[in-house]
Design a protein around this motif. Sequence first.
Motif, PDB file in Angstrom:
ATOM      1  N   GLY A  74      29.441  30.330  36.534  1.00 13.84           N
ATOM      2  CA  GLY A  74      29.155  28.909  36.591  1.00 13.84           C
ATOM      3  C   GLY A  74      29.253  28.213  35.252  1.00 13.84           C
ATOM      4  O   GLY A  74      29.903  27.153  35.137  1.00 13.84           O
ATOM      5  N   PRO A  75      28.619  28.743  34.185  1.00 15.05           N
ATOM      6  CA  PRO A  75      28.724  28.087  32.875  1.00 15.05           C
ATOM      7  C   PRO A  75      30.164  27.957  32.380  1.00 15.05           C
ATOM      8  O   PRO A  75      30.522  26.961  31.761  1.00 15.05           O
ATOM      9  N   VAL A  76      30.994  28.959  32.665  1.00 12.94           N
ATOM     10  CA  VAL A  76      32.397  28.892  32.242  1.00 12.94           C
ATOM     11  C   VAL A  76      33.109  27.738  32.945  1.00 12.94           C
ATOM     12  O   VAL A  76      33.807  26.928  32.313  1.00 12.94           O
ATOM     13  N   PHE A  77      32.939  27.640  34.249  1.00 17.40           N
ATOM     14  CA  PHE A  77      33.600  26.564  34.979  1.00 17.40           C
ATOM     15  C   PHE A  77      33.038  25.203  34.601  1.00 17.40           C
ATOM     16  O   PHE A  77      33.758  24.191  34.643  1.00 17.40           O
ATOM     17  N   LEU A  78      31.763  25.158  34.211  1.00 15.63           N
ATOM     18  CA  LEU A  78      31.184  23.883  33.802  1.00 15.63           C
ATOM     19  C   LEU A  78      31.812  23.397  32.495  1.00 15.63           C
ATOM     20  O   LEU A  78      32.209  22.226  32.386  1.00 15.63           O
ATOM     21  N   VAL A  79      31.913  24.275  31.493  1.00 15.96           N
ATOM     22  CA  VAL A  79      32.488  23.839  30.215  1.00 15.96           C
ATOM     23  C   VAL A  79      33.981  23.556  30.367  1.00 15.96           C
ATOM     24  O   VAL A  79      34.503  22.608  29.764  1.00 15.96           O
ATOM     25  N   LEU A  80      34.662  24.352  31.178  1.00 11.31           N
ATOM     26  CA  LEU A  80      36.079  24.075  31.438  1.00 11.31           C
ATOM     27  C   LEU A  80      36.250  22.738  32.141  1.00 11.31           C
ATOM     28  O   LEU A  80      37.102  21.919  31.784  1.00 11.31           O
ATOM     29  N   GLY A  81      35.431  22.511  33.163  1.00 12.46           N
ATOM     30  CA  GLY A  81      35.534  21.275  33.936  1.00 12.46           C
ATOM     31  C   GLY A  81      35.234  20.058  33.089  1.00 12.46           C
ATOM     32  O   GLY A  81      35.942  19.035  33.177  1.00 12.46           O
ATOM     33  N   ALA A  82      34.191  20.138  32.250  1.00 17.42           N
ATOM     34  CA  ALA A  82      33.850  19.006  31.386  1.00 17.42           C
ATOM     35  C   ALA A  82      34.971  18.723  30.396  1.00 17.42           C
ATOM     36  O   ALA A  82      35.346  17.567  30.165  1.00 17.42           O
TER      37      ALA A  82
END
Length: 323
Positions: A74-82
């Motif tokens: 989840g944290p990886v996809f959050l920073v990528l998405g942002a």
Amino acid sequence: MLEEIIYGFGLALIISLLTGPLLIPVLYKMKFGQYIRDDGPKRHLQKAGTPTMGGVLFLTGAVTGTLVFAPKTGPVFLVLGATLAYGLIGFIDDYIKVVLRRSLGLRAREKLLGQLGVAITVSVVAVFFLGRGTELVIPFSGYRFDIGPVLYIIFTSLIVIPGTVNAVNITDGLDGLAAGSVAISTLAFILAAIMLELQGVAVFGAALVGGCLGFLRYNIHPARVFMGDTGSLALGGALASMAVVTGTELFIPFIGFLYFAEILSVIIQVISFKTTGKRVFLMSPLHHHYELKGWQEQKVVRVFWLAALIGAALGLLGMHNIG
């Protein structure tokens, strides 16, 4: 963890380096040239027509390096998405400027609403879906206090994330300045992620550094390509979202000391001129002030990189007990 971090960095670096010779001629052919303000330092007028939107170079490397080597968390996809969401806002802004020839790009209200929407999304996802919690850590002391979800989301989405994004955006005004300084600042967040055992976020940070260093091959003075808002907003989004997932929001004024000095110079200049009719700086942001004082562009960039390094080091000193 170390192997994935190194591989993510290396792959992003290679992709960014190899993408440059392919993308830059395309940008030239499509006449995606940078508009240069005529009220800025006169030496910058010779940069008119240099292709922009080059942030695509390091974003391609950073995203690929992350997806290949980082755990899918989840944290990886959050920073990528942002990062990509802010990059998209910047891309639309650049497109309006250089293709539709509307020099101011997105209207201020449109850009603000877009940035606010992404910031709120990042804050809500971190708190309610990733279990980030709502504690803030006081730098150097290790003292923690819980401000609750409402105050945390307001604080993060109205101050931390937009402030960081726009501060990095303003810093992007000299060849190599933003890419080099963000690469330096990101090192602090990589180490924070390692301390917190957030392997995927550490790999993302390493890939971002690799992408930025590859981009510098074409962006260092004299720049063959500019990152545009496509790149600078994405970089700001990356730093801000890494701070959120690592719980180091209050460390940003140290790690991002350079960017906030830049945006503060603009705020001081505007307030001073509107209230007294006088300017504090020869020109804002701060890097233009030193240019007009007679510093060569390369000297300003080197000194500001050093300021970014000192800020990152201070931030790390204050992180000794964030885990």
